[in-house]
Scaffold this active site. Structure first.
Site, PDB file in Angstrom:
ATOM      1  N   HIS A 122      90.418 -17.271 -23.114  1.00  0.00           N
ATOM      2  CA  HIS A 122      91.378 -17.998 -22.752  1.00  0.00           C
ATOM      3  C   HIS A 122      92.790 -17.200 -22.767  1.00  0.00           C
ATOM      4  O   HIS A 122      93.109 -16.195 -23.502  1.00  0.00           O
ATOM      5  CB  HIS A 122      91.715 -18.824 -24.048  1.00  0.00           C
ATOM      6  CG  HIS A 122      90.452 -19.874 -24.185  1.00  0.00           C
ATOM      7  ND1 HIS A 122      90.497 -21.189 -23.655  1.00  0.00           N
ATOM      8  CD2 HIS A 122      89.168 -19.678 -24.221  1.00  0.00           C
ATOM      9  CE1 HIS A 122      89.421 -21.985 -23.735  1.00  0.00           C
ATOM     10  NE2 HIS A 122      88.510 -21.097 -24.068  1.00  0.00           N
ATOM     11  N   LEU A 144      93.466 -31.749 -15.997  1.00  0.00           N
ATOM     12  CA  LEU A 144      93.139 -32.940 -15.910  1.00  0.00           C
ATOM     13  C   LEU A 144      91.926 -32.811 -16.623  1.00  0.00           C
ATOM     14  O   LEU A 144      90.722 -32.656 -16.159  1.00  0.00           O
ATOM     15  CB  LEU A 144      92.902 -33.052 -14.464  1.00  0.00           C
ATOM     16  CG  LEU A 144      94.037 -32.751 -13.452  1.00  0.00           C
ATOM     17  CD1 LEU A 144      93.616 -33.152 -12.097  1.00  0.00           C
ATOM     18  CD2 LEU A 144      95.387 -33.479 -13.769  1.00  0.00           C
ATOM     19  N   ASP A 145      91.958 -33.803 -17.879  1.00  0.00           N
ATOM     20  CA  ASP A 145      90.768 -33.798 -18.771  1.00  0.00           C
ATOM     21  C   ASP A 145      90.592 -35.433 -18.733  1.00  0.00           C
ATOM     22  O   ASP A 145      91.318 -36.137 -19.371  1.00  0.00           O
ATOM     23  CB  ASP A 145      91.382 -33.574 -20.177  1.00  0.00           C
ATOM     24  CG  ASP A 145      90.370 -33.311 -21.159  1.00  0.00           C
ATOM     25  OD1 ASP A 145      89.148 -33.548 -20.779  1.00  0.00           O
ATOM     26  OD2 ASP A 145      90.691 -33.026 -22.476  1.00  0.00           O
ATOM     27  N   LYS A 181      84.586 -30.095 -18.197  1.00  0.00           N
ATOM     28  CA  LYS A 181      85.031 -31.824 -17.955  1.00  0.00           C
ATOM     29  C   LYS A 181      85.684 -31.949 -16.712  1.00  0.00           C
ATOM     30  O   LYS A 181      85.293 -32.802 -15.784  1.00  0.00           O
ATOM     31  CB  LYS A 181      85.411 -32.602 -19.044  1.00  0.00           C
ATOM     32  CG  LYS A 181      84.303 -32.518 -20.214  1.00  0.00           C
ATOM     33  CD  LYS A 181      84.915 -33.686 -21.183  1.00  0.00           C
ATOM     34  CE  LYS A 181      86.174 -33.329 -21.886  1.00  0.00           C
ATOM     35  NZ  LYS A 181      86.575 -34.269 -22.934  1.00  0.00           N
ATOM     36  N   ASP A 233      97.221 -33.155 -19.153  1.00  0.00           N
ATOM     37  CA  ASP A 233      97.551 -32.023 -20.189  1.00  0.00           C
ATOM     38  C   ASP A 233      98.616 -31.233 -19.742  1.00  0.00           C
ATOM     39  O   ASP A 233      98.194 -30.262 -19.002  1.00  0.00           O
ATOM     40  CB  ASP A 233      96.246 -31.545 -20.794  1.00  0.00           C
ATOM     41  CG  ASP A 233      96.719 -30.628 -22.167  1.00  0.00           C
ATOM     42  OD1 ASP A 233      98.008 -30.545 -22.408  1.00  0.00           O
ATOM     43  OD2 ASP A 233      95.814 -30.064 -22.847  1.00  0.00           O
ATOM     44  N   THR A 242      96.951 -21.687 -24.704  1.00  0.00           N
ATOM     45  CA  THR A 242      96.380 -20.832 -23.747  1.00  0.00           C
ATOM     46  C   THR A 242      95.368 -21.763 -22.867  1.00  0.00           C
ATOM     47  O   THR A 242      95.083 -22.843 -23.438  1.00  0.00           O
ATOM     48  CB  THR A 242      95.315 -19.856 -24.395  1.00  0.00           C
ATOM     49  OG1 THR A 242      94.359 -20.563 -25.253  1.00  0.00           O
ATOM     50  CG2 THR A 242      96.034 -18.893 -25.179  1.00  0.00           C
ATOM     51  N   LYS A 562     120.274 -62.375  -2.417  1.00  0.00           N
ATOM     52  CA  LYS A 562     118.884 -62.622  -1.966  1.00  0.00           C
ATOM     53  C   LYS A 562     118.229 -63.173  -3.117  1.00  0.00           C
ATOM     54  O   LYS A 562     118.142 -62.596  -4.304  1.00  0.00           O
ATOM     55  CB  LYS A 562     118.154 -61.251  -1.597  1.00  0.00           C
ATOM     56  CG  LYS A 562     116.773 -61.400  -1.071  1.00  0.00           C
ATOM     57  CD  LYS A 562     115.971 -60.036  -0.739  1.00  0.00           C
ATOM     58  CE  LYS A 562     114.631 -60.331   0.164  1.00  0.00           C
ATOM     59  NZ  LYS A 562     113.660 -61.080  -0.860  1.00  0.00           N
TER      60      LYS A 562
END
Length: 860
Positions: A122, A144-145, A181, A233, A242, A562
């Site tokens: 990491h 993107l978790d 994931k 995230d 990290t 309108k």
């Protein structure tokens, strides 16, 4: 024996290897020897992405275990005493301690990490410089978790939306399936912004995605909010955070890898994570798909040989403003002007806007200032109206010679693509500061700006000097005498205008000569009320979506408010009788029984008449509420109608008179119809004749300000010379809204999650096209519990097995329930995306007054 200790040499470094037969991934039988082999073979691709970055590692010294008994994991930052002395390292001061991190700049260090079973590597998004000091981040990352109930396909959908936004800002994102994931999105940065600034930008991007896709995206870290959604995230851009390094193994049950992917792969419904064998084959065949993310890191490993050093020139003692421009171009490979001499200050006031077909079409806006062309890239070009600001990304200064450049920049060179001049000329300078520039542009008569002066303000949106790339371009209104109204000026004029009270009407203004001539001609062949009824079977006259630019200024227009209701044509045949009034919707449906109280329109009308107007329901503040009006729609039973009449009373806003006492007024001009309307209809508690504003005395900006202050939907601008054209969408009437709305046909729905489980979660929307519906997106917000129950009841009888859409994405079609495309609804949204989708749609309600064939895309 393979399990006996061995001492090996890796690129000249001695390393003792032990327990090579130890199984680290029991499910696949993958051993430490396999892990060592993987990291040795992937090193050339992996090392550039971790070079000079402090490494945090996760170790599974006894293997990852199984689902029932996961292996013990050790999370390490600091180096321990057993670390070989040849492993590069840097200390980093934290608030309460100093930590010494390993730096992975060579294959030997990578092999040592495999030996100690450091499976996961990491690193942060920044590097150490040559003196061991942290640099500013050189890349952006979004993680993107997916939460429970969603997976890679949903992450891929969000990644595509994020890509569109980032490309519009000049960034090219690159996807990596994380091996765990979700998906990571990386984008290369120029290192000019701090980690805090990048984090703030990433947070705003996450919020924008959440607003665009509220039923799929969450930007809040709370786990309770993530059921059925994907967390974007943004926090991993913090200097203290990290991310798993590209090409790192994962400590999962199988030896999966954080693997760079292509965008084509993300479109596949079979998208899945890859294991280490697949990644090795891919890199061997295609190389590193993420290579452009860390190109400078790859160069950093080259030895400073005399031949290499000879390719670099000494840095001059004093820099000129074109230094960066020259460093990005090779005069021998591009036709662009690349002058050798430094820029010389000038007093010129030239400008040029160049249309640049590079990776994505954008417009380069350049102003001559101090001997160079100060430049901004505008993804959408200069703004065309004051209401819509455009992004302007500040780029390097260009030489003055660039002001006449047109040509093709070769592919592979910086900015490769075709450049043409869109407009050019001179400008008047009003203000030039580090954070704000205001100029009036005078372009060519046939140029892209249209030949008229354009006043433009460029405003830096960053809060610090380091954050100077992103600006916004705002078009200022030029009024008579050449002055430009600011927002404050407009508001002040609106508040002091005598028209703000709504007392004055078009009947008090001088009729347009064209209107008088047309009306005189028409009277020679007057038609009857019967002719008007026959013509109105086509439906009422419709307004086109307009902008301030399409209306312009000066005389010739009337402005009406309108109203947020449903359109109705009212036929009053026998004033005073019980059956005097018939109401029909825009699509010809009889509404008379549904709104019994509107029989009183006859009492407000002198003689027989055909009226055009809007049925509205008012909230407690007296403002039209379309959501409230939904409770009066589609009622059939007399008891339901009686109850709704009591609970949700309505009014009729009448704005046009189409026939009176046997004569059709369809061929008369607007002013004459308006004068006749005021004479024929008088206001009551149920019937209102709204005010109209003449464009000579009240500007469009003032009319819009009045509409906003009254809480109305916008303004309808009507040409005073226009006649009434039944069933036709005319540019003689233009509607301007504070918020964009779009009618759409429902073609299906997706099941809900969480509290909506078992019911409708979102609707799939389209616009009629050749052979089916053109998909424009899905809407999952704006519904109340009552709306969701109503939706289920309406959609169930329309269920069908076939997909009515022409082009719906697979990810939206996967769990869809299809319906016959017979129901029309309306949504409010932020804007259209470049792919023809609705951005940030929110449900407003059903439109029973519209047939699917009536639905068209609302574009000015």
């Amino acid at each position: 024996m393979a399990d006996r200790p061995q001492t090996v040499s890796v690129d000249g470094r001695r390393l003792r290897l032990t327990n090579l037969d130890k199984v680290l991934y029991p499910e696949t039988g993958t051993t430490k020897a396999d892990v060592l082999d993987y990291y040795a073979r992937i090193a050339d691709a992996l090392i550039p992405h971790v070079r000079d970055r402090p490494l945090t590692r996760k170790r599974w010294v006894h293997g990852v275990g199984s689902d029932d008994e996961p292996g013990e994991v050790f999370f390490q930052k600091n180096l321990d005493d057993g670390t070989p002395d040849w492993v590069a390292r840097h200390p980093l001061e934290h608030k309460s301690r100093s930590t010494v991190y390993p730096i992975v700049n060579d294959r030997a260090t990578l092999a040592w990490l495999a030996q100690i079973a450091a499976l996961e590597l990491h690193v942060p998004q920044w590097r150490f410089d040559a003196h061991g000091e942290p640099r500013k981040p050189d890349r952006l990352v979004l993680d993107l978790d997916p939460g429970e109930g969603v997976g890679l396909l949903e992450c891929a959908e969000i990644a595509r939306s994020a890509r569109e936004i980032l490309q519009g800002m000049g960034l090219e994102p690159m996807p990596v399936t994380s091996g765990s994931k979700g998906i990571h999105l990386y984008a290369r940065l120029d290192g000019s912004q701090t980690s805090d600034q990048v984090s703030a930008f990433a947070h705003e991007l996450a919020r924008a995605l959440e607003a665009d896709m509220p039923d799929l995206v969450v930007s809040d870290m709370k786990k309770t909010l993530r059921l059925g959604k994907v967390l974007v995230d943004w926090s991993q851009n913090s200097s203290a955070k990290t991310t798993i390094a590209p090409y790192s193994l994962r400590g999962r049950m199988q030896p999966m890898v954080a693997a760079p992917r292509t965008w084509d792969e993300l479109d596949s419904p079979e998208l899945r994570h890859l294991d280490y064998r697949e990644v090795l084959e891919r890199v061997e065949e295609h190389g590193d798909l993420l290579a452009s993310l860390d190109e400078r890191a790859r160069d950093a490993g080259l030895e400073p040989t005399p031949e290499r050093m000879a390719t670099f020139e000494a840095t001059p003692a004093s820099k000129d403003r074109l230094e960066k421009y020259r460093s990005m171009r090779d005069a021998g490979r591009t036709p662009e002007p690349v002058p050798d001499a430094p820029a010389v200050p000038t007093e010129g006031r030239s400008f040029v806007i160049q249309e640049h077909h590079a990776t994505r079409l954008h417009y380069d806006f350049r102003l001559e200032h101090d001997g160079v062309l100060v430049s901004w890239a505008m993804p959408k070009g200069p703004p065309t109206e004051p209401k819509k600001n455009h992004l302007a990304v500040h780029t390097e200064d260009h030489p003055l010679e660039y002001g006449t450049f047109e040509g093709t920049i070769p592919k592979g060179e910086y900015g490769g693509g075709v450049v043409t001049i869109w407009d050019s000329g001179t400008y008047e300078l009003e203000k030039w500061r580090d954070d704000e520039v205001i100029v009036t542009l005078h372009g060519e008569p046939d140029g892209g700006l249209g030949g008229s002066p354009v006043k433009l303000a460029l405003i830096r949106t960053g809060r610090t000097p380091d954050d100077e790339k992103n600006w916004l371009a705002h078009r200022m209104q030029i009024r008579a005498g050449g002055d430009a109204d600011t927002e404050t000026d407009t508001k002040t004029k609106t508040e002091r205008s005598p028209k703000a009270s709504g007392a004055s009407t078009a009947s008090n203004s001088t009729p347009d000569p064209a209107t008088t001539a047309r009306s005189t001609t028409k009277r020679a062949t007057e038609s009857s009320t019967g002719d008007a009824r026959a013509a109105l079977r086509k439906g009422p006259m419709l307004a086109s979506l307009g902008t301030a630019g399409t209306i312009g200024g000066g005389a010739g227009w009337a402005f009406e408010m309108k109203w947020d209701g449903i359109r109705a044509i009212v036929d009053v045949r026998d004033p005073g009788a019980d059956t005097a009034v018939t109401l029909r919707s825009r699509n010809g449906n009889d509404l008379t029984a549904a709104y019994p109280e509107l029989a009183a329109i006859a009492d407000a009308t002198s003689g027989e008449a055909i009226l055009d107007g809007e049925i509205v329901a008012l909230d407690k503040q007296g403002r039209p509420d379309f959501g409230l009006l939904q409770r009066r729609m589609n009622l059939i039973g007399s008891a339901d109608i009686t109850r709704a009449t009591r609970d949700v009373p309505v009014q009729f806003i009448v704005f046009d008179l189409l026939a009176h006492d046997g004569r059709s007024l369809l061929g008369d001009g607007y002013d004459e119809r308006r004068s006749a309307l005021e004479a024929v209809v008088h206001e009551t508690g149920l019937v209102r004749v709204p005010a109209v504003f003449d464009s000579v005395e009240t500007s469009l900006d003032e009319a819009m300000a009045i509409s906003s202050r009254l809480g109305l939907e916008g303004v309808v601008a009507k040409k005073r010379a226009s006649t009434y054209s039944p069933g036709r969408r005319s540019t003689g009437w233009l509607k301007l809204k504070h918020h964009s709305t779009q009618e759409a046909v429902i073609g299906g729905w997706l099941p809900g999650k969480g509290r909506r489980e078992g019911g409708v979660g979102s609707l799939l929307l389209g616009i009629p096209g050749d052979g089916g519906l053109v998909y424009i997106g899905r809407v999952g917000t704006g519904f109340g519990d009552r709306d969701l129950d109503d939706l289920a009841a309406r959609l169930e009888p329309l269920a069908q097995k076939t997909d009515p859409f022409l082009d719906i994405p697979r990810v939206d079609a996967r769990d869809a329930h299809w319906t016959r495309p017979e129901i029309v609804g309306e949504v409010e949204f932020a804007q259209w995306t470049s792919t023809g989708r609705l951005r940030q749609p929110s449900w407003r309600g059903f439109r029973p007054d519209k047939a699917p064939s009536d639905v068209v895309k609302e574009t000015p």
